[in-house]
Scaffold this motif. Structure first.
Motif, PDB file in Angstrom:
ATOM      1  N   THR A  65       2.702  -7.571  85.277  1.00 26.66           N
ATOM      2  CA  THR A  65       2.319  -7.553  83.866  1.00 26.66           C
ATOM      3  C   THR A  65       0.912  -8.108  83.627  1.00 26.66           C
ATOM      4  OG1 THR A  65       3.425  -9.679  83.662  1.00 26.66           O
ATOM      5  CG2 THR A  65       4.662  -7.726  82.962  1.00 26.66           C
ATOM      6  N   ASN A  66       0.379  -8.776  84.640  1.00 25.93           N
ATOM      7  CA  ASN A  66      -0.902  -9.471  84.462  1.00 25.93           C
ATOM      8  C   ASN A  66      -0.821 -10.528  83.370  1.00 25.93           C
ATOM      9  OD1 ASN A  66      -2.334  -8.153  86.511  1.00 25.93           O
ATOM     10  ND2 ASN A  66      -2.531  -6.368  85.197  1.00 25.93           N
ATOM     11  N   ILE A  67       0.354 -11.056  83.190  1.00 27.53           N
ATOM     12  CA  ILE A  67       0.549 -12.137  82.239  1.00 27.53           C
ATOM     13  C   ILE A  67       1.046 -13.363  83.011  1.00 27.53           C
ATOM     14  CG2 ILE A  67       1.976 -12.945  80.317  1.00 27.53           C
ATOM     15  CD1 ILE A  67       2.037 -10.134  79.246  1.00 27.53           C
ATOM     16  N   SER A  88      -6.926 -20.412  80.844  1.00 25.53           N
ATOM     17  CA  SER A  88      -7.142 -19.185  80.097  1.00 25.53           C
ATOM     18  C   SER A  88      -8.431 -18.494  80.530  1.00 25.53           C
ATOM     19  CB  SER A  88      -7.186 -19.498  78.600  1.00 25.53           C
ATOM     20  OG  SER A  88      -7.514 -18.344  77.873  1.00 25.53           O
ATOM     21  N   GLN A  92      -8.575 -14.918  82.415  1.00 23.38           N
ATOM     22  CA  GLN A  92      -9.244 -13.808  81.735  1.00 23.38           C
ATOM     23  C   GLN A  92     -10.285 -13.166  82.640  1.00 23.38           C
ATOM     24  OE1 GLN A  92      -8.902 -15.105  77.106  1.00 23.38           O
ATOM     25  NE2 GLN A  92     -10.920 -14.467  77.774  1.00 23.38           N
ATOM     26  N   GLY A  95      -8.837 -10.593  84.580  1.00 17.28           N
ATOM     27  CA  GLY A  95      -8.131  -9.536  83.858  1.00 17.28           C
ATOM     28  C   GLY A  95      -6.691  -9.872  83.549  1.00 17.28           C
ATOM     29  N   ARG A  96      -6.370 -11.151  83.501  1.00 15.11           N
ATOM     30  CA  ARG A  96      -5.006 -11.547  83.150  1.00 15.11           C
ATOM     31  C   ARG A  96      -5.023 -12.382  81.882  1.00 15.11           C
ATOM     32  NH1 ARG A  96      -3.342 -10.774  88.896  1.00 15.11           N
ATOM     33  NH2 ARG A  96      -5.044 -11.883  89.872  1.00 15.11           N
ATOM     34  N   GLN A  97      -3.869 -12.533  81.267  1.00 17.99           N
ATOM     35  CA  GLN A  97      -3.802 -13.319  80.041  1.00 17.99           C
ATOM     36  C   GLN A  97      -2.735 -14.404  80.145  1.00 17.99           C
ATOM     37  OE1 GLN A  97      -6.890 -11.344  78.606  1.00 17.99           O
ATOM     38  NE2 GLN A  97      -5.962 -13.126  77.632  1.00 17.99           N
ATOM     39  N   VAL A  98      -2.885 -15.369  79.273  1.00 14.85           N
ATOM     40  CA  VAL A  98      -1.948 -16.485  79.226  1.00 14.85           C
ATOM     41  C   VAL A  98      -0.960 -16.304  78.079  1.00 14.85           C
ATOM     42  CG1 VAL A  98      -1.729 -18.936  78.720  1.00 14.85           C
ATOM     43  CG2 VAL A  98      -3.529 -18.139  80.249  1.00 14.85           C
ATOM     44  N   LEU A  99       0.305 -16.411  78.397  1.00 17.65           N
ATOM     45  CA  LEU A  99       1.338 -16.416  77.370  1.00 17.65           C
ATOM     46  C   LEU A  99       1.802 -17.869  77.213  1.00 17.65           C
ATOM     47  CD1 LEU A  99       2.874 -14.267  75.653  1.00 17.65           C
ATOM     48  CD2 LEU A  99       4.693 -14.378  77.359  1.00 17.65           C
TER      49      LEU A  99
END
Lengths: 359, 359
Positions: A65-67, A88, A92, A95-99
């Motif tokens: 998911t790249n999360i 974060s 980033q 190319g990933r994000q933080v949930l």
DNA sequence: GTGAAAGCGCTAACAG
DNA sequence: CTGTTAGCGCTTTCAC
């Protein structure tokens, strides 16, 4: 205007570009075999339609998911804000994000884990919160790596990176001793948290080694917050027949700051003249003119990098690292809250920061 | 041990429970028609297998991810940390999560928008950052509502909620005037940000109304940070033939704090005796003993609630709200950085907070 | 290098 | 109330 029901898909782009849908997929997958010419055609069509690949859909097949989930227990402590920000930014860049999952400080994060499983995150970072070993294995069984940031769970096989908290506690003890202190007060944080325990342990150990009596080391609880330490100090010093310690160790900077303000503004004490003080973390707030806090700096960038490495985000096929405990040494930052002893030999690993201070 | 490749799906649960796969789906969908008995059977089987529904997969059909994107520009300002925390808590209560996008303070968030489109978020909250109108329409076209928090983009049809910043600026002006100040310095933040502009505008307007000369209102730039304001103040006062203003308005608390420390610790001035000072936001740090900052409180809970309402997360079929600008009044909090004029009539909407302070 | 076709795990009609 | 059957938007063999 009501909302658009049909979104633009790779089929729309394919149609416009006059290629097959799989060509569109390839155009957006780096390293896939596609002629540069078709690629351009696709990209052009995509731009016309404002097309962005739906990574939710792709994650169904790729299982990525790249999360990355970040479980946070205490945003009241600026240190963890800094941690969040660093994670974060790094992610980033990849190319990933933080949930984000926020839990009550010191609470179990089991429920948060249950929620993040639904999102099929690629990994989880846990900080400033507790975790049951059962949840750890649930994650691991599903192939979701989890790394503990600045804590460890005894008996768990979750890996983690942390500051050498005990070692840092020893550094503070040494500084106090060098400055001539012989009686002490510790303000501890979450009693269940290993971070607070370790710092306190290292601190006490070092003092005892130097012959300080156990009865000369008091301890109060500051609940890891400015306000908690502020009121704990007032409560402690409210008891008039208690003798005043010569040095106070705030287990983290934010508590040291709370203690400092209570001492100066409510009890009328001068620091370091009447009482010396130190913290731990080296948050930017502690560097400010009213505080000039002597502390131990946590190498936050390095810690974040190592934590991310442990996740093996780029090689999900690798086995999950288990039971790793990676401590990284902190560094003593000497500022204004401990008087510098005459002819003091600065130990290795110490930084002296004399802030310009005209007062 | 290598990672598990096959995850447990609703089919596995169905098999174990002896029902169809759709029964499993129903068991996890509140309000769907399913016999309580089957439901229990399914839940039991699910628990045995540690099954958690894959919401990534379900979002493919439902078109809802239960993820809200939060674009943040400046975590160095504790106000926005508080904002983040409040949003995260509220959304978690609703079974949703926050996906973080950090951008450089004041930078365009266009790239962040492009990334969040991939994740098919249900909505986006933008704060402390700029946004092009083009990106707004791309989001809106795809049915993704976007609400601006504490800013607006002129010419854009994105809706937003914000504090009545101009009104708050006026409140500060009035407090200064009541305390007898006649010459002023403003420390502004991001010059492109409407928040800073509006506060400054309201402040100046009110002063001019009372006959203050424009030449008695100076302005310097503090880049919305403690450090920025600290050095801006030093730079400004370094010029010796500049006359000292009687009052300083920090456009936000964190800058007011930076200014205050520079004034006290570097320039040897007393506040409020030599100079009065005020901020804006009412961050907890400004309430602390060394600062006791007079400020305007932003009704953060209310603002977050209204922002979430505007997103219509529960009724995605509703049209996206466009061009709404929802200002909410702030409240003057009178603490120690403005001297209280004798026989002062506290205006409506003012809170007087006298902190216990023994110094 | 490219297209056709079979899923990924789930929801949502649709019959029964 | 329950099972069957299409998809959701994409990746990935597999032939060509």
């Amino acid at each position: 205007m009501t909302r658009n029901t049909t979104r633009t898909t790779s089929f729309d782009v394919a149609a416009l570009a006059g290629v097959s849908q799989s060509a569109v997929s390839r155009a957006f997958t780096p390293g896939s075999s596609i002629a540069e010419e078709t690629r351009q055609k696709v990209l052009e069509a995509a731009k016309k339609l404002n097309y962005v690949p739906n990574s939710i859909a792709s994650s169904l097949t790729t299982k990525r998911t790249n999360i990355v989930a970040l479980i946070l227990g205490n945003l009241g402590n600026p240190f963890y804000v800094h941690v969040l920000h660093t994670f974060s930014q790094r992610l980033q860049e990849q190319g990933r994000q933080v949930l984000i999952f926020t839990v009550d400080p010191g609470a179990e994060s089991d429920e948060a884990i249950l929620h993040l499983l639904k999102y099929q995150v690629d990994g989880v970072i846990l900080t400033a919160a507790q975790l049951s070993t059962r949840m750890t294995s649930i994650c691991h069984d599903r192939g979701i790596p989890i790394v503990l940031f600045n804590r460890y769970i005894p008996g768990s096989d979750a890996s983690g990176v942390r500051c050498d908290n005990a070692g840092g506690g020893r550094l503070i003890a040494e500084a106090f001793l060098a400055a001539g202190a012989r009686s002490f007060l510790m303000i501890t944080g979450d009693p269940k948290g290993t971070t607070s325990q370790d710092r306190a342990r290292g601190f006490v150990e070092r003092l005892l080694e130097e012959g300080v009596r156990r009865s000369d080391i008091a301890e109060i609880e500051g609940s890891s917050s400015y306000e908690g330490a502020y009121s704990a100090v007032l409560r402690h010093f409210g008891d008039k027949n208690r003798t005043r310690p010569e040095a106070i160790f705030g287990i983290n900077d934010i508590m040291a700051m709370g203690a400092m303000d209570a001492l100066r503004f409510r009890l009328g004490l001068k620091i370091p003249e009447d009482l010396m003080l130190a913290g731990f973390d080296d948050i930017p707030e502690g560097r400010r003119a009213p505080y000039q806090l002597t502390t131990v700096r946590q190498p936050i960038n390095q810690m974040v990098d190592e934590a991310l490495d442990m996740l093996h985000l780029d090689e999900p096929s690798l086995p999950i690292e288990r039971g790793l405990d990676h401590p990284i040494a902190g560094r003593l930052i000497w500022r204004g809250t401990i008087p510098v002893p005459p002819a003091y030999q600065w130990p290795a690993g110490t930084t002296r920061e004399a802030e310009p201070n005209a007062e």
